[in-house]
Design an enzyme around this catalytic site. Structure first.
Site, PDB file in Angstrom:
ATOM      1  N   SER A  98       0.750  -1.274   0.205  1.00 61.87           N
ATOM      2  CA  SER A  98       0.180   0.014   0.132  1.00 61.87           C
ATOM      3  C   SER A  98       0.844   1.309  -0.011  1.00 61.87           C
ATOM      4  O   SER A  98       1.974   1.088   0.378  1.00 61.87           O
ATOM      5  CB  SER A  98      -0.987  -0.063   1.387  1.00 61.87           C
ATOM      6  OG  SER A  98      -1.484   1.235   1.387  1.00 61.87           O
TER       7      SER A  98
ATOM      8  N   TYR B  65      -2.636  -0.074  10.728  1.00 58.50           N
ATOM      9  CA  TYR B  65      -2.446  -0.686   9.331  1.00 58.50           C
ATOM     10  C   TYR B  65      -1.071  -0.125   8.616  1.00 58.50           C
ATOM     11  O   TYR B  65      -0.253  -0.774   8.110  1.00 58.50           O
ATOM     12  CB  TYR B  65      -3.467   0.084   8.350  1.00 58.50           C
ATOM     13  CG  TYR B  65      -3.651  -0.284   6.960  1.00 58.50           C
ATOM     14  CD1 TYR B  65      -3.858  -1.629   6.734  1.00 58.50           C
ATOM     15  CD2 TYR B  65      -3.397   0.600   6.009  1.00 58.50           C
ATOM     16  CE1 TYR B  65      -4.003  -2.064   5.302  1.00 58.50           C
ATOM     17  CE2 TYR B  65      -3.307   0.225   4.711  1.00 58.50           C
ATOM     18  CZ  TYR B  65      -3.382  -1.090   4.274  1.00 58.50           C
ATOM     19  OH  TYR B  65      -3.413  -1.377   2.906  1.00 58.50           O
TER      20      TYR B  65
END
Length: 230
Positions: A133, A146
């Site tokens: 990501s 995250y």
């Protein structure tokens, strides 16, 4: 499971979103093994793709990975696409159990599944692809859990890449920006923002990035690839 005549690719999180798009893309050239938690969801994708088989495992339960992975054939491609967002809260409010759950799925399960399948990947001079990501490079308020898991995944991928060069295994870390998926809708709801599908990458665009990594001629490797909404 038995090895198919075509190259074999296992994709985790392959019943929806990015993982589903990757499975469809690789199914054009590979026997695809569909990874997911739900037997019904996995079987539906297997039936749709045809030359496919099932890998049903809860990645939050590491012991189930070991049991299931022992039955896998040698792999040509292993794509780690499954992941959790986790809590969208300030660090002061994050429960450590929630943090551990995210790290289990986003990092520990990736490690365990790769470790078990690595002998076969070495035998086939295979590829390991981690779907990371933009959060693997930059963290923002309320996204500590995250982002930390994705930073860790990037470091893990870098180490694996260097360790496995001598064994012929290629490792690519792909870092999409925001993608039009159910997870993105969930994240936008957490952020209190509007979800506009046209603002984001399509899952198919990420799948094409995976295809590029897989089809790079031997002797070269795409170490890291960032893809953002135009």
């Amino acid at each position: 499971m038995t090895a198919a005549s075509r190259p074999v690719a296992l994709i985790t999180g392959a019943t929806r979103g990015i993982g589903r798009a990757i499975a469809s893309e690789l199914a054009r050239t590979h026997h695809v093994i569909i990874g997911g938690r739900s037997r019904a969801a996995v079987d539906a994708v297997v039936a749709e793709l045809g030359d496919a088989s099932a890998f049903v495992a809860d990645l939050a339960e590491l012991s189930s990975i070991a049991d299931r992975a022992a039955m896998l054939p040698e792999l040509d491609v292993l794509v780690h696409s499954a992941g959790l967002i986790g809590p969208h809260e300030p660090i002061a409010e994050v429960n450590v159990d929630d943090l551990l759950q995210v790290f289990t799925v986003n990092v520990a399960a990736v490690h365990e599944l790769t470790r078990i399948t690595l002998p076969g990947l070495r035998a086939r001079s295979g590829s390991v692809i981690t779907i990371n990501s933009g959060s693997g490079f930059t963290s923002h308020p309320n996204s500590s859990v995250y982002s930390a898991s994705k930073f860790a995944l990037r470091a893990w991928s870098d180490a694996l890449r260097d360790e496995e060069r001598a064994h012929g295994v290629r490792v690519t870390s792909i870092h999409p920006g925001r993608v039009a998926t159910d997870m993105q809708q969930e994240l936008r709801a957490m952020e209190g923002g509007e979800y506009r599908e046209d603002d984001y990458l399509t899952p198919a665009a990420v799948a094409q990035a995976v295809r590029l990594a897989v089809e790079t001629p031997r002797g070269g490797n795409i170490d890291e690839l960032q893809i953002r909404p135009q």
